[in-house]
Design an enzyme around this catalytic site. Structure first.
Site, short mmCIF file in Angstrom:
data_model
loop_
_atom_site.label_atom_id
_atom_site.label_comp_id
_atom_site.label_asym_id
_atom_site.label_seq_id
_atom_site.Cartn_x
_atom_site.Cartn_y
_atom_site.Cartn_z
N ASP A 8 97.38 -5.15 67.82
CA ASP A 8 98.50 -4.52 68.38
C ASP A 8 98.65 -4.50 69.88
O ASP A 8 97.90 -4.06 70.41
CB ASP A 8 98.44 -3.05 67.74
CG ASP A 8 99.54 -2.05 67.75
OD1 ASP A 8 100.89 -2.96 68.02
OD2 ASP A 8 99.50 -1.01 67.71
N ASP A 106 105.47 -6.92 68.12
CA ASP A 106 104.16 -6.83 68.98
C ASP A 106 102.74 -6.55 68.08
O ASP A 106 101.83 -6.21 68.82
CB ASP A 106 104.31 -5.60 70.04
CG ASP A 106 104.03 -4.36 69.33
OD1 ASP A 106 104.64 -4.12 68.46
OD2 ASP A 106 103.60 -3.50 70.02
N GLU A 107 102.94 -6.80 66.68
CA GLU A 107 101.86 -6.58 65.95
C GLU A 107 101.48 -7.54 64.94
O GLU A 107 102.55 -7.77 64.27
CB GLU A 107 101.47 -5.14 65.51
CG GLU A 107 102.66 -4.64 64.78
CD GLU A 107 102.52 -3.27 64.12
OE1 GLU A 107 101.33 -3.07 63.70
OE2 GLU A 107 103.32 -2.30 64.65
MG LIG Z 1 102.28 -1.75 69.69
#
Ligand SMILES: [Mg+2]
Length: 387
Positions: A8, A106-107
């Site tokens: 993350d 974003d993960e």
């Molecule tokens: Mg994040």
């Protein structure tokens, strides 16, 4: 046992803004709607760790953020830029496994169970992913490593930013016990309230509860939570991406029609493509050769095989036959080899018949992969590549 990573990015949008605008570094950056001096509508999309110290959080009304942090740097989101950086991050992930399941921009979850033989211990893989993400983007990521998705996701969140938390099988109970029930996957505010009313605040308390009582009051969710509270989660990592082809090409420093140089380059490129196939666990049935002449005219020829291949020699053999069909009257500027019609290496039991037994070339290639992994890319070369 599986090795699952949850990776993350830390305060992603805000970190990209701080990266692109160095004058924002160390300042409370709030990405979201226009605050209009406290009269703005809309919400905070993301904020830097500096802004969090003021109590600003994502999803907070932007007018509220303005009250909490009037000295903040307020910027509008630049989704195009974020998705560009996201692409770089996901590309790093895919160097380590093709089992990458992005959860958002974003993960992602990564199943690295199958990467361990070639790339080292899971902890080592996690550390080098963090490092490569930083090298590729200048940004930090937090990583959780655990036997399943549920635990990996909790772990990645515990030591943000730039965190790395490993949950080992033997520590699962201890790891989960003190955490609040809101950490259980699938527990929203309403369910949380109901579980609290049953007298449970922590995951440990749910794990110690009677399974029947949980099912009686929560139905199938009760069973789900009972399993999770004991760290049990067998959801697979489901990749959203399948490679359609993989390729390698090179532009010569000087245009050339030196047949020997061209043939040895074809072998190099084929080796490179094959290495990638083996790393990703694929075999290919189509080989394409691309040539660009000095006048920039570009030509391709391709050939389909009657079997699936995975070694540089087998790919080069086809590419050389294709090469023989090209004229060398003009000099060549660029040459490329690509393979397509990819099939996962034994993923589908019905396809197992296609790949009955590894041949000697494949065994040799795998050994070479391992040596390169241990001693570096230059450790092994073919006799024909020694110049
Ligand atoms: Mg994040």
């Amino acid at each position: 046992m599986r090795s699952i990573l949850h990776v993350d990015m830390d305060a992603f949008y805000a970190s990209v803004e701080q990266l692109d605008q160095p004058q924002f570094k160390g300042r409370p950056v709030i990405v979201g709607a226009d605050p209009r001096a406290g009269k703005g509508r809309g919400v905070v999309a993301a904020c830097s760790y500096e802004a969090r110290k003021f109590g600003v959080r994502s999803a907070l009304p932007i007018s509220r953020a303005w009250k909490l942090c009037p000295e903040g740097v307020y910027v509008r989101p630049r989704m195009e830029r974020y998705s560009e950086v996201s692409g770089q991050v996901m590309e790093v992930f895919r160097r380590y496994t093709d089992l990458v399941e992005p959860l958002s921009i974003d993960e992602a979850f990564l199943d690295i169970t199958g990467s361990v033989t070639l790339l080292g211990a899971p902890e080592q893989i996690a550390v080098s992913i963090k490092k490569e993400v930083r090298q590729a983007t200048g940004l930090t990521a937090s990583v959780g490593l655990a036997p399943n998705k549920f635990l990996a996701k909790i772990a990645s969140d515990l030591k943000k930013p730039d965190g790395f938390v490993v949950v080992e099988e033997k520590d699962i109970e201890q790891f989960l016990a003190p955490l609040p029930i809101s950490r259980l996957w699938g527990v929203g505010p309403k369910t949380e309230q109901r579980i609290r009313e049953m007298g449970y605040q922590t995951i440990g308390q749910v794990a110690a509860a009677s399974r029947e009582a949980l099912i009686r009051s929560l139905g199938s969710l009760g069973e789900h939570l009972y399993q999770l509270s004991r760290g049990k989660d067998d959801r697979p990592v489901v990749p959203d991406w399948e490679p359609k082809s993989t390729s390698s090409e090179t532009t010569f420093d000087e245009d050339t029609n030196d047949r020997e140089l061209l043939l040895s380059t074809i072998l190099d490129l084929s080796d490179h493509v094959a290495e990638r196939l083996r790393k990703d666990g694929y075999r290919a049935r189509r080989v394409t050769l691309k040539l660009r002449y000095s006048n920039f005219s570009t030509h391709t020829k391709q050939s389909s095989l009657d079997k699936f291949v995975q070694t540089g020699e087998e790919i080069a053999e086809v590419a050389r036959r294709l090469f023989a069909k090209f004229s060398l009257k003009q000099k060549i500027r660029l040459i490329g080899v690509s393979v397509g019609d990819l099939h996962r290496d034994g993923a589908d039991p019905q396809q197992l018949g296609l790949f009955p037994q590894s041949n000697d070339k494949e065994k040799l290639s795998r050994t070479v992969d391992e040596i390169k992994q241990k001693f570096g890319a230059d450790a092994v070369r073919r006799g024909s590549q020694l110049r």
